[in-house]
Write a protein that holds these residues in place. Structure first.
Motif, PDB file in Angstrom:
ATOM      1  N   LYS A 266     -38.751  63.287 -64.317  1.00 19.61           N
ATOM      2  CA  LYS A 266     -37.696  63.351 -65.350  1.00 19.61           C
ATOM      3  C   LYS A 266     -38.152  62.605 -66.612  1.00 19.61           C
ATOM      4  O   LYS A 266     -37.877  63.033 -67.727  1.00 19.61           O
TER       5      LYS A 266
ATOM      6  N   PHE B 217     -22.930  71.207 -59.012  1.00 20.93           N
ATOM      7  CA  PHE B 217     -21.769  70.318 -59.154  1.00 20.93           C
ATOM      8  C   PHE B 217     -21.359  70.161 -60.631  1.00 20.93           C
ATOM      9  O   PHE B 217     -20.236  70.524 -61.015  1.00 20.93           O
TER      10      PHE B 217
ATOM     11  N   TYR C 196     -39.108  61.669 -58.501  1.00 18.13           N
ATOM     12  CA  TYR C 196     -38.045  62.297 -59.305  1.00 18.13           C
ATOM     13  C   TYR C 196     -37.943  61.631 -60.684  1.00 18.13           C
ATOM     14  O   TYR C 196     -37.999  62.302 -61.719  1.00 18.13           O
TER      15      TYR C 196
ATOM     16  N   TRP D 264     -22.307  60.489 -61.606  1.00 21.69           N
ATOM     17  CA  TRP D 264     -21.080  61.281 -61.823  1.00 21.69           C
ATOM     18  C   TRP D 264     -20.606  61.751 -60.452  1.00 21.69           C
ATOM     19  O   TRP D 264     -21.409  62.298 -59.667  1.00 21.69           O
TER      20      TRP D 264
ATOM     21  N   ASP E 136     -28.281  80.657 -62.032  1.00 20.04           N
ATOM     22  CA  ASP E 136     -28.483  79.832 -60.832  1.00 20.04           C
ATOM     23  C   ASP E 136     -28.926  80.742 -59.701  1.00 20.04           C
ATOM     24  O   ASP E 136     -28.844  81.969 -59.822  1.00 20.04           O
TER      25      ASP E 136
ATOM     26  N   ASN F  47     -34.134  82.677 -60.179  1.00 18.06           N
ATOM     27  CA  ASN F  47     -34.845  81.428 -59.942  1.00 18.06           C
ATOM     28  C   ASN F  47     -35.744  81.196 -61.146  1.00 18.06           C
ATOM     29  O   ASN F  47     -36.628  82.026 -61.426  1.00 18.06           O
TER      30      ASN F  47
HETATM   31  N1  LIG Z   1     -24.553  64.253 -60.484  1.00 21.15           N
HETATM   32  C1  LIG Z   1     -25.096  63.160 -60.995  1.00 21.15           C
HETATM   33  O1  LIG Z   1     -24.543  62.076 -60.930  1.00 21.15           O
HETATM   34  C2  LIG Z   1     -26.421  63.213 -61.694  1.00 21.15           C
HETATM   35  C3  LIG Z   1     -27.015  61.992 -61.991  1.00 21.15           C
HETATM   36  C4  LIG Z   1     -28.217  61.987 -62.676  1.00 21.15           C
HETATM   37  C5  LIG Z   1     -28.795  63.169 -63.075  1.00 21.15           C
HETATM   38  N2  LIG Z   1     -28.196  64.347 -62.794  1.00 21.15           N
HETATM   39  C6  LIG Z   1     -28.876  65.570 -63.253  1.00 21.15           C
HETATM   40  O2  LIG Z   1     -27.915  66.541 -63.660  1.00 21.15           O
HETATM   41  C7  LIG Z   1     -28.358  67.849 -63.294  1.00 21.15           C
HETATM   42  C8  LIG Z   1     -27.295  68.559 -62.461  1.00 21.15           C
HETATM   43  O3  LIG Z   1     -26.963  67.762 -61.338  1.00 21.15           O
HETATM   44  P1  LIG Z   1     -25.893  68.191 -60.244  1.00 21.15           P
HETATM   45  O4  LIG Z   1     -25.348  66.930 -59.706  1.00 21.15           O
HETATM   46  O5  LIG Z   1     -24.992  69.205 -60.796  1.00 21.15           O
HETATM   47  O6  LIG Z   1     -26.864  68.830 -59.141  1.00 21.15           O
HETATM   48  P2  LIG Z   1     -26.689  70.164 -58.267  1.00 21.15           P
HETATM   49  O7  LIG Z   1     -27.784  70.143 -57.259  1.00 21.15           O
HETATM   50  O8  LIG Z   1     -25.295  70.279 -57.786  1.00 21.15           O
HETATM   51  O9  LIG Z   1     -26.961  71.323 -59.320  1.00 21.15           O
HETATM   52  C9  LIG Z   1     -28.230  71.790 -59.680  1.00 21.15           C
HETATM   53  C10 LIG Z   1     -28.174  73.320 -59.687  1.00 21.15           C
HETATM   54  O10 LIG Z   1     -29.441  73.814 -60.146  1.00 21.15           O
HETATM   55  C11 LIG Z   1     -29.756  74.967 -59.393  1.00 21.15           C
HETATM   56  N3  LIG Z   1     -31.213  75.170 -59.406  1.00 21.15           N
HETATM   57  C12 LIG Z   1     -32.153  74.309 -58.960  1.00 21.15           C
HETATM   58  N4  LIG Z   1     -33.364  74.846 -59.105  1.00 21.15           N
HETATM   59  C13 LIG Z   1     -33.199  76.088 -59.642  1.00 21.15           C
HETATM   60  C14 LIG Z   1     -34.079  77.128 -60.007  1.00 21.15           C
HETATM   61  N5  LIG Z   1     -35.395  77.009 -59.818  1.00 21.15           N
HETATM   62  N6  LIG Z   1     -33.564  78.246 -60.545  1.00 21.15           N
HETATM   63  C15 LIG Z   1     -32.225  78.381 -60.723  1.00 21.15           C
HETATM   64  N7  LIG Z   1     -31.330  77.433 -60.387  1.00 21.15           N
HETATM   65  C16 LIG Z   1     -31.813  76.288 -59.847  1.00 21.15           C
HETATM   66  C17 LIG Z   1     -29.260  74.653 -57.982  1.00 21.15           C
HETATM   67  O11 LIG Z   1     -29.073  75.826 -57.222  1.00 21.15           O
HETATM   68  C18 LIG Z   1     -27.958  73.910 -58.278  1.00 21.15           C
HETATM   69  O12 LIG Z   1     -26.855  74.787 -58.272  1.00 21.15           O
HETATM   70  C19 LIG Z   1     -29.707  67.657 -62.582  1.00 21.15           C
HETATM   71  O13 LIG Z   1     -30.731  67.855 -63.513  1.00 21.15           O
HETATM   72  C20 LIG Z   1     -29.686  66.215 -62.143  1.00 21.15           C
HETATM   73  O14 LIG Z   1     -30.987  65.675 -62.064  1.00 21.15           O
HETATM   74  C21 LIG Z   1     -27.026  64.396 -62.087  1.00 21.15           C
END
Ligand SMILES: NC(=O)c1ccc[n+]([C@@H]2O[C@H](COP(=O)([O-])OP(=O)(O)OC[C@H]3O[C@@H](n4cnc5c(N)ncnc54)[C@H](O)[C@@H]3O)[C@@H](O)[C@H]2O)c1
Ligand SMILES: O=c1ccn([C@@H]2O[C@H](COP(=O)(O)OP(=O)(O)O[C@H]3OC[C@@H](O)[C@H](O)[C@H]3O)[C@@H](O)[C@H]2O)c(=O)[nH]1
Length: 390
Positions: free
Chosen positions: A190, A29, A186, A216, A50, A77
């Protein structure tokens, strides 16, 4: 062909040199919006790492887009791929977004959650530190856990005092529930990776920035169960409520929907990340809250507002009983717990980057639910009609 964006200057008036950015988790995202911004508005190059690329396909496929050559997708990965170090080595900056970050997983898949958020991030930190590369690491507002105020008696006037609930990077404690409450797997993972990055900075000079996103939300967040994700899957609240609205089902309020959140529009938040990317002297060594303190609601209020907004954008009346109460045990299973309230303190990001969010909750829901309706309404109608036709 490369894009011909005008020369960009940083906050101190210096010309910004084009960077090569290794973006891990670029297909998610946040990654998809960040890639879009970097392609549309800058001359930086992205090595997008990814396991999936569905959300950035529109940036990769067309041969004629002005940024062809500035984004490459590497399907790997990071758990087990030796190509990772090479990609970090040939980049100026690494941004790590990869994580399991959906609450439904924290108490049901705690091992995967801890591995993904701590163990799998370790080599990324190590390669950056050993190769003197800058790292922007995505942590979470969940590292704050519960507010101090939540431990006060319900009628205590101190609960109204911001000192007991505003979350501040350099002074707030991290308050998690007991180990049996696996929800905190989690946040705890973190927190430990934040501490490791901070220690690499202190002992080995790693140039780092840590981002703590506060809810977000926007288009492309998670998935709609049964349409572009598993039918039994439980995504984050925006996608859960969107799915309910699209299917004309009541929105499920976990434990009364009393928890409070501040929601920020993804496009506002991405502006802050771009400032961090392009202003290393101001961003390095800092932990930043990135959220919108003006957009606070209870989950119940969010459900009510999404119901109203969806009615407006879809032209459909809302259903007679728009919400239903469910227990957290029923919805998420044993070991769930919740953050009570999350308001970011903005002092550090204001001072370092002069950044502030702009979009109200109503406006961001209007544009997001317009996208959800356009993207999914027809597919849902067909999915609902299918069993009846059989
Ligand atoms: N969206 C939010 O509001 C929010 C809030 C707090 C923290 N975060 C942090 O921001 C980051 C991104 O969040 P997001 O909302 O985009 O999540 P998301 O799940 O949409 O994106 C994470 C991406 O990482 C990839 N991924 C996971 N493990 C992997 C691996 N081993 N190898 C390769 N790719 C891998 C997944 O395929 C995915 O596309 C995360 O670290 C999350 O903890 C997001
Ligand atoms: O259908 C639903 C889904 C969720 N909820 C509630 O809505 C609130 C928000 O839930 P979300 O799924 O968005 O997740 P949370 O805000 O609890 O955590 C998120 O915050 C920061 C990030 O690190 C992660 O993206 C995620 O952990 C919670 O209180 C949850 O219990 C419902 O009441 N009904």
């Amino acid at each position: 062909m490369t894009s011909s964006s005008p020369v960009r200057v940083d906050l101190d008036g210096n010309t910004i040199k084009p960077l090569t950015i290794c973006m891990i988790g670029a297909g998610g995202f946040i990654g998809s919006h960040l890639c879009e911004k970097l392609m549309n508005e800058t001359n930086h190059t992205v090595l997008a790492v990814d396991v999936y690329n569905d959300k950035i396909k529109h940036l990769l496929e067309p041969e004629s887009v002005p940024w062809t050559g500035r984004i490459q997708f590497h399907r790997l990965n990071i758990k087990n791929d030796s190509r990772l170090e090479g990609l970090i080595k040939c980049s100026d900056l690494t941004i790590n977004l990869a994580a399991i970050c959906t609450p439904a997983d924290y108490n049901t898949r705690p091992l995967d959650t801890i591995y993904s958020n701590f163990i799998d991030a370790l080599p990324v930190v190590k390669y950056c530190s050993e190769n003197n590369k800058r790292l922007i690491h995505f942590s979470t507002c969940e590292v704050y856990g519960k507010t101090i105020g939540s431990y006060l008696p319900k009628d205590s006037p101190l609960r109204q005092d911001p000192a007991y609930y505003i979350l501040k990077e350099d002074t707030s404690p991290c308050i998690f529930g007991s180990v049996e409450k696996q929800r905190w797997s989690y946040a705890c993972a973190k927190q430990l990776i934040e501490r490791l990055i901070y220690a690499e900075g202190a002992e080995n000079g790693l140039e780092f920035t840590i981002v703590r996103p506060f809810n977000w939300i926007g288009p492309r967040m998670d998935f709609i169960p049964g349409i572009d994700g598993p039918s039994e899957g439980v995504p984050r609240v925006l996608a859960c409520f969107s799915n309910n609205l699209l299917r004309r089902e009541p929105l499920k309020l976990v434990d009364g929907g009393e928890s409070q959140r501040t929601f920020i529009y993804i496009k506002d938040a991405i502006e802050a990340v771009l400032l961090m990317i392009e202003n290393p002297a101001r961003a390095s060594g800092h932990i930043f809250n990135v959220g919108n303190p003006n957009n606070e609601v209870t989950v119940r209020q969010l459900a009510e507002m999404m119901t109203q907004v969806y009615s407006k954008v879809s032209g459909e009346d809302s259903i007679e009983t728009p919400t239903v109460d469910v227990s957290s045990k029923e919805f998420y299973g044993e070991g769930y717990d919740d953050s009570d309230k999350r308001i970011p303190d903005m002092t550090i990001i204001n001072k370092q980057l002069g950044w502030n969010p702009k979009t109200s909750l109503w406006d961001l829901l209007e544009s997001t639910l317009t996208y959800q309706h356009r993207t999914y309404a027809e597919a849902i109608k067909q999915a609902i009609a299918k069993p009846a036709a059989n």
